[in-house]
Design an enzyme around this catalytic site. Sequence first.
Site, PDB file in Angstrom:
ATOM      1  N   ASP A  63      59.468  32.399  25.612  1.00  0.00           N
ATOM      2  CA  ASP A  63      60.931  33.318  25.566  1.00  0.00           C
ATOM      3  C   ASP A  63      61.077  34.014  24.484  1.00  0.00           C
ATOM      4  O   ASP A  63      62.189  34.591  23.930  1.00  0.00           O
ATOM      5  CB  ASP A  63      62.063  32.556  26.174  1.00  0.00           C
ATOM      6  CG  ASP A  63      62.579  31.546  25.386  1.00  0.00           C
ATOM      7  OD1 ASP A  63      62.025  31.281  24.239  1.00  0.00           O
ATOM      8  OD2 ASP A  63      63.293  30.453  25.777  1.00  0.00           O
TER       9      ASP A  63
ATOM     10  N   LEU B 194      60.118  27.469  24.135  1.00  0.00           N
ATOM     11  CA  LEU B 194      61.506  27.888  24.645  1.00  0.00           C
ATOM     12  C   LEU B 194      62.441  27.534  23.795  1.00  0.00           C
ATOM     13  O   LEU B 194      62.479  26.476  23.139  1.00  0.00           O
ATOM     14  CB  LEU B 194      61.565  27.034  25.897  1.00  0.00           C
ATOM     15  CG  LEU B 194      60.565  26.933  26.983  1.00  0.00           C
ATOM     16  CD1 LEU B 194      60.948  25.662  28.084  1.00  0.00           C
ATOM     17  CD2 LEU B 194      60.858  28.417  27.974  1.00  0.00           C
ATOM     18  N   HIS B 195      63.572  28.720  23.684  1.00  0.00           N
ATOM     19  CA  HIS B 195      64.641  28.390  22.755  1.00  0.00           C
ATOM     20  C   HIS B 195      65.693  29.476  23.473  1.00  0.00           C
ATOM     21  O   HIS B 195      67.084  29.235  22.755  1.00  0.00           O
ATOM     22  CB  HIS B 195      64.289  28.681  21.409  1.00  0.00           C
ATOM     23  CG  HIS B 195      64.201  30.074  20.899  1.00  0.00           C
ATOM     24  ND1 HIS B 195      63.163  30.815  21.421  1.00  0.00           N
ATOM     25  CD2 HIS B 195      64.998  31.116  20.342  1.00  0.00           C
ATOM     26  CE1 HIS B 195      63.208  32.251  20.896  1.00  0.00           C
ATOM     27  NE2 HIS B 195      64.590  32.030  20.391  1.00  0.00           N
ATOM     28  N   ARG B 196      65.566  30.122  24.215  1.00  0.00           N
ATOM     29  CA  ARG B 196      66.852  31.204  24.518  1.00  0.00           C
ATOM     30  C   ARG B 196      67.665  30.303  25.459  1.00  0.00           C
ATOM     31  O   ARG B 196      67.523  29.460  26.036  1.00  0.00           O
ATOM     32  CB  ARG B 196      66.459  32.174  25.339  1.00  0.00           C
ATOM     33  CG  ARG B 196      65.193  33.077  24.996  1.00  0.00           C
ATOM     34  CD  ARG B 196      65.934  34.115  24.247  1.00  0.00           C
ATOM     35  NE  ARG B 196      64.881  35.008  23.398  1.00  0.00           N
ATOM     36  CZ  ARG B 196      64.988  35.937  22.420  1.00  0.00           C
ATOM     37  NH1 ARG B 196      66.603  36.197  21.926  1.00  0.00           N
ATOM     38  NH2 ARG B 196      64.365  36.608  21.733  1.00  0.00           N
TER      39      ARG B 196
END
Length: 364
Positions: free
Chosen positions: A283, A209-211
């Site tokens: 993501d 996850l990084h968005r």
Amino acid sequence: MIKITLVAGARPNFMKIAPIISAIKKSQAKGIDIQFRLVHTGQHYDKKMSGDFFEQLNIPEPDTNLEAGGGTQAEQTAAIMVAFEKELMQNRPTFVLLVGDVTSTLACSIVAKKLNIDVIHVEGGIRSGDMSMPEEINRIVTDSITDHFFTTSEIANINLRNVGVEEERIHFVGNTMIDTLYLNKKRFFKPRGSQFEDLKKGNFIMLTLHRPSNVDNETQLKAIIETILENTADFPIIFPVHPRTALNLKKIAINYERLRMIEPLTYLEFNYLVEQSKGVITDSGGVTEEASVMNIPCLTLRETTERPETIELGTNELVGTNPEKFKPYLINLLSGNWKPYKGIPMWDGKSAGRIVDKLIQLYS
């Protein structure tokens, strides 16, 4: 002589450029007068991008590092442009080749065109339709001034035709990320450490996850992680934590034994785990490509994607960002009833060779 300036600014860029460098070297070995200069803008830097990363993917050390990392979007764009202009004035190429859709792609395309140097965009034409994503703006601006496009799918070709790009400037070659995947598949290896000792094929799930839409809001981030944990039985969740995500994870104090939060992995380690996993929840755009080709179920926690071919022909499902709505996909993942990879045209490990052959044809 053909002189190419290759630009990379972030880790995925180097994965896309590595096979192009290899293809250039093969052409040189055949006696073709083609040279390249590798420019690292310095947009992203972490220890996994240093020595061992370049060694793993057989990438030569960059000829120069513009060291333009940090700051706001505008500050970073400006720093890259100023430094890259000096680079091109001192080492003028036949054309500049850019990959992907990061800030470096946008900034360097503008600089090159203002110096009347052709711009080649590898992975041109992809669109998410989501203008809240910085990457979408980067794609649109870069493609508006690109001279030749090397595309990954027929969908990207259609996107370019729809804005009036002439057919002779569109070159459908496939995906160089998949070249890198095929080239290194036999070299994948299991990470060391107690977190990985009990992992066997199909008995764990990968999470990335990084968005901003997923990780910048603490309530949203907590809801996503708790929903995943509540709907994945007793499967361990291997979670390489992006620096952006780490900040908010500390604030929400998530602490589950099954959730194994680890440092970012090298390319060969990460893809070993993807290939061995029950499935991937992500993501990231690039991960959906790799998971599809490896026939690993993939759930993308986004509302839009610039890679629809991974949904139509790959193993990817666009599940949205509402935790209530992606529960059924988690249940389906555990059931083992997931759609198989059908094969995406030209994703065959030979894209870089097609790119270099076409460039020689265009600029000799």
